[in-house]
Design an enzyme around this catalytic site. Sequence first.
Site, PDB file in Angstrom:
ATOM      1  N   ASP A   1      63.533   4.121   9.577  1.00 53.60           N
ATOM      2  CA  ASP A   1      64.452   3.886  10.679  1.00 53.60           C
ATOM      3  C   ASP A   1      63.892   4.078  12.077  1.00 53.60           C
ATOM      4  O   ASP A   1      64.597   3.872  13.041  1.00 53.60           O
ATOM      5  CB  ASP A   1      65.700   4.739  10.508  1.00 53.60           C
TER       6      ASP A   1
ATOM      7  N   ARG B   1      69.229  11.190  14.832  1.00 49.09           N
ATOM      8  CA  ARG B   1      69.634   9.815  14.541  1.00 49.09           C
ATOM      9  C   ARG B   1      70.984   9.477  15.148  1.00 49.09           C
ATOM     10  O   ARG B   1      71.621  10.298  15.805  1.00 49.09           O
ATOM     11  CB  ARG B   1      69.696   9.630  13.017  1.00 49.09           C
TER      12      ARG B   1
ATOM     13  N   TYR C   1      62.341  15.752   7.740  1.00 49.65           N
ATOM     14  CA  TYR C   1      61.249  15.603   6.777  1.00 49.65           C
ATOM     15  C   TYR C   1      60.739  17.006   6.499  1.00 49.65           C
ATOM     16  O   TYR C   1      60.284  17.687   7.429  1.00 49.65           O
ATOM     17  CB  TYR C   1      60.107  14.759   7.351  1.00 49.65           C
TER      18      TYR C   1
ATOM     19  N   PRO D   1      56.035   8.135   5.756  1.00 50.86           N
ATOM     20  CA  PRO D   1      57.059   7.578   6.644  1.00 50.86           C
ATOM     21  C   PRO D   1      57.249   8.358   7.943  1.00 50.86           C
ATOM     22  O   PRO D   1      57.901   7.874   8.861  1.00 50.86           O
ATOM     23  CB  PRO D   1      58.325   7.671   5.788  1.00 50.86           C
TER      24      PRO D   1
END
Lengths: 680, 680
Positions: free
Chosen positions: A53, A286, A294, A371
């Site tokens: 994202d 977000r 993470y 990621p």
Amino acid sequence: MSGVSPTKEDHVDVLIVGAGPAGLMLSTWLSRCGIKTRIVDKRGTKIFNGQADGLQCRTLEIFDSFDFANRVWRESNHMIEICLWNPDENGIIRRSSRIPDTIPGISRFQQVVLHQGRIERFFLDAMKEHGGLTVERGVLPVSFSFDETKAGDFDDYPISVELRTLSDQESTPSQRQQHHKSANGQESTVEDGLFRSNLVADDTDDLIRSTQNTTNQKELVKAKFMVGCDGAHSWVRNQVGYKLEGDSTDYIWGVLDIIPITDFPDIRHRCAIHSASEGSVMVIPRENKLVRLYIQLQTTDYNKTGIKADRSWITPSIILQSAQRILHPYKLDYTYCDWWTAYQIGQRVGNNFSLQERVFLAGDAVHTHSPKAGQGMNVSMQDTYNLGWKLAHVIKGYSQGSILKTYESERRQIAQDLIAFDHRFSRLFSGRPAKNIMDEEGVSMEVFQKAFEKGNEFASGIAVNYSASQIVAKEGKISSKPQLATGIDIGKRMPSFKVLNHADARPWHLQELLKSNGRWRIIVFPGRLTEPCNMQRLQTLGKQLEAPDSFVHRYTPPEQSIDSVIEVLTVHQGPRADIELLEIPNAFHPYHSDIGWDYWKVYVDEESYHEGHGQAYANYGIDPSRGASVIIRPDQYVSWVGEVDEYEEMSRFFSGFMIRQAVGKGTVDGADASLATPRL
Amino acid sequence: MSGVSPTKEDHVDVLIVGAGPAGLMLSTWLSRCGIKTRIVDKRGTKIFNGQADGLQCRTLEIFDSFDFANRVWRESNHMIEICLWNPDENGIIRRSSRIPDTIPGISRFQQVVLHQGRIERFFLDAMKEHGGLTVERGVLPVSFSFDETKAGDFDDYPISVELRTLSDQESTPSQRQQHHKSANGQESTVEDGLFRSNLVADDTDDLIRSTQNTTNQKELVKAKFMVGCDGAHSWVRNQVGYKLEGDSTDYIWGVLDIIPITDFPDIRHRCAIHSASEGSVMVIPRENKLVRLYIQLQTTDYNKTGIKADRSWITPSIILQSAQRILHPYKLDYTYCDWWTAYQIGQRVGNNFSLQERVFLAGDAVHTHSPKAGQGMNVSMQDTYNLGWKLAHVIKGYSQGSILKTYESERRQIAQDLIAFDHRFSRLFSGRPAKNIMDEEGVSMEVFQKAFEKGNEFASGIAVNYSASQIVAKEGKISSKPQLATGIDIGKRMPSFKVLNHADARPWHLQELLKSNGRWRIIVFPGRLTEPCNMQRLQTLGKQLEAPDSFVHRYTPPEQSIDSVIEVLTVHQGPRADIELLEIPNAFHPYHSDIGWDYWKVYVDEESYHEGHGQAYANYGIDPSRGASVIIRPDQYVSWVGEVDEYEEMSRFFSGFMIRQAVGKGTVDGADASLATPRL
């Protein structure tokens, strides 16, 4: 080809396998260019939550060229600041520094976060608005054959693929719905993303086997080109027999998307938190109040099973507890978890990106990595952004097929850079912080911060610099004069500054004029037009461009508008009030008998009433008394810089790969100049 | 009520008659606030082209508060510069000056042009996204009755209206499709707008008569409130027996929406062109390459029939020919005409705006004037923007009905100002330019330019300044201290500068925080929080606001979020790095047990990484060592300015018109303080 007898047969220019971001970027590009395309995906639905994202500045610039960056910009969370947290002398985590998340001035956009499902929605909407192409979901390619004898003719279809339509049940991924209790005792249902994590096996082969003897609908597709955007377990890559090369680490990371309840002060900043001995957390704030964490899981404590990790012990509670230990003495909890997953870091690059420039691989099919740096989706989309216009130009007969070779030469380098970056960054991030200067096994936090700052430029996507080729005139037989525009790097994307439309004084970012519609562009910077010699040079260039056999006419099909293959834009240095548009030669603002003059081709570097002064000449490093011309690829990368009126060199550049149109359509340039048909 | 027997009966809070911009603004507002609303329109379809289309800065600010200004901003044509053209000593038109179309710095938006059909589309989409209210088209109100005995009770329904559903044929306006030949000989089909011009009679009475004896579907609607947004020939206005007062001129103007083919250099600027003796043209550049021309038709040559002009002689060719004479020696032609109409200037204002604060009139139903200044649609929408939240608060029982009186006191003044502006402006624009200083009958071009510049501020919509009332504490029993915020005018809309979110450093325009969701807001500017006395005052205020019987608690229904009626926002003066969010008292960033702290209430006046420094304290004229608090209405107008911690005065302000909630819901404030229920 396999022995089945498909009931239907279709011919397409391009077959795209996989409708993730890389596949959707390509199908969007091709549908803008009017190319006959099909795009299939074995999954029955698009992504709704979770998944990659982070969006780079460069990705937003590209989205803007397709007219939907504004939707992303509004819905996304903007990441402004990175806070680095490290253990102090007592082992307690402290904020050690704040740095801007996007290097100021690098782009008109900053890095933002929005989940992949929305990005896919914007692509789908963009395709619907332009051409109406839709994704065929629950459709699986089951066999492939390639007729090498047809590979030399771009009007032929060397690729045959059998497609089967799956049942709803077959095409629904095995995402688990879990009931779990968070630390405060509330129960909730949370989707996990383990089915797409690299901790579980791929299901493509199972799917193919399971459909072998069913009555599912079958179809044979003949394609000029096929592009595999089908992920790390790529079926297309397996068909052409290519491999990913690289290795895995034994780090396992957990990912939680939660609405955090915490007293940690930087929870709405991007954070890299190194604890003294409990591992690391990356915080990614977000949209919709969510935060992604993470979280490093202590593999030495939990996992001894070797390279393909056992994941049965991983639950949201386990991941949360790790985060709580790392964030101590701050508290962290949640009642709402949106999604979670776990993965093991593996860094691999494909050994080949194409089969004879007929079958291409893109995205995770040719590069996999961790990621956390927010790179994967971006680099994948940029792969197919690089490829899309090249395919379109070859299919339309504008360009020779040789330009397709630049896909691998340009993108494989980027993939390798990405893996090197990720390797270094992951090692620094996963490592234990050094206790002191003598602690050589630990990671120095100064080294980490420097790597982070340097990584930021890479991570913006702006640093991409394509090497010399037919379409990047850095060296070789076509010579650029980079000294004429010291702020423009040949091989990099055209930087953007505000300029005013000459006719209505409205400010535009230059990049807003470079929409992704397949056009090459020449931007003429003629300098100050009140200087007679500058006006003189512009008039000379205008006459050459208007000549019936000019390269602009030569490479444009006679039935099309004169700006449809090579568009000429002008940015002069004013002053606007001293020059009327009609004093500027016609070639730079063409006349159409039905709608009059074109008021959207000529711009001026001047102060606006409401949005300041873009200082375009100063920022591009162009001398207003001399000027420059710049050739820009359909993907906004700079091909050539030269003198304002260097018509012959521009012509030589295009003749290296473009194909003469008109009566001799399909004829390689130079065959018969007299066949060109003059138009407007 | 009439003698018919409707088959259905419905009860609604608000019935809106007319779904033009004023009606749609109101229905959007009410659906955001969750009010039971119906909106009907006799027309079978919305507008598709033509019609009013200039959008003021203030209108864009309002659209942004409903989250769709971005759509307008992208699709519209931005008007940047105005060019004035006047005859020179030889009678040839010359550009005499350039001025910015929007006064720089007045708003974060500039005036733009987009046709009414798109604006209506954005309203309809906004309603669909929030609540799902839709317009009932082809529905005609045919009878009205008002029960005065019920007018005192806001829970009762004093209004009865019979609605009839028209057939498709009845509800299709008689727009003419004309084949006509332009000057260059091409034929085309052009829609005209004469059916809505004031040169033709209204058809409402005919429609009512024609449906009298048909079997059309009938319905009786009982409403608490009704709002007539049904245009210059308002049926609602006729029912309540009110009149428009004012007069018409004998100027007739033609309007052409064309893609111009011309050598006139300023065709993409807004222009006011006075010819020596052929009349005037206003040029309004539009979206999609269109340009709108307002063209003075020489009534003395063509029309002798008196006040209600004969329009049979008016055609696009006649209008074009007038424009060609005015623009001489420049050439003007077109092959594409999108729409055309003609109108006669009339300036009128309603003598009353409401019947006992139960039936209201808005938009063209209470003010008509010429369209050239681009005011009509804006002022109409702003009428109902003023009314919407007041209706919602009274219906929800938050406010006493007395606030509804401020609709007429605030908006009738604006309508009168508009008519005065239009009267003066139209006279200057329609008049013949003075030949020299001795020519007293002619219009001095210096006077015209000054009027134009002064008009620009009015035309931005920003100058609106509501007079003192219960909800504007300029004078009277609640005292403001305007000297604490010299950049903020009580009665005007809150100006907007950029501030950073304390928690994530993202820059926002302050106005972006003031969404139209029905909330009153207190913006606390506590100054520099590193000064202990400033932090002390903020803590004192925080304690008072958090107290169980604080006015915030008192006026918020106990089941609702504490920020749902009165939201408290804070803008401190930093530095951000020296203050953690959790050091700021809880009242200013409330805690929720399920989602933690609210990170979207506290902002800081500090330089951003990418978007400069908003200098909010300097621009608002607030001393960072002293601070100020500001109360802002749900429509962004400023009610009160006082000391940071002037809790008692704030409380007195709200107690003047708000209603205590909780156990004693509906009880006027002060009845029984002990009934309030503490929450959060």
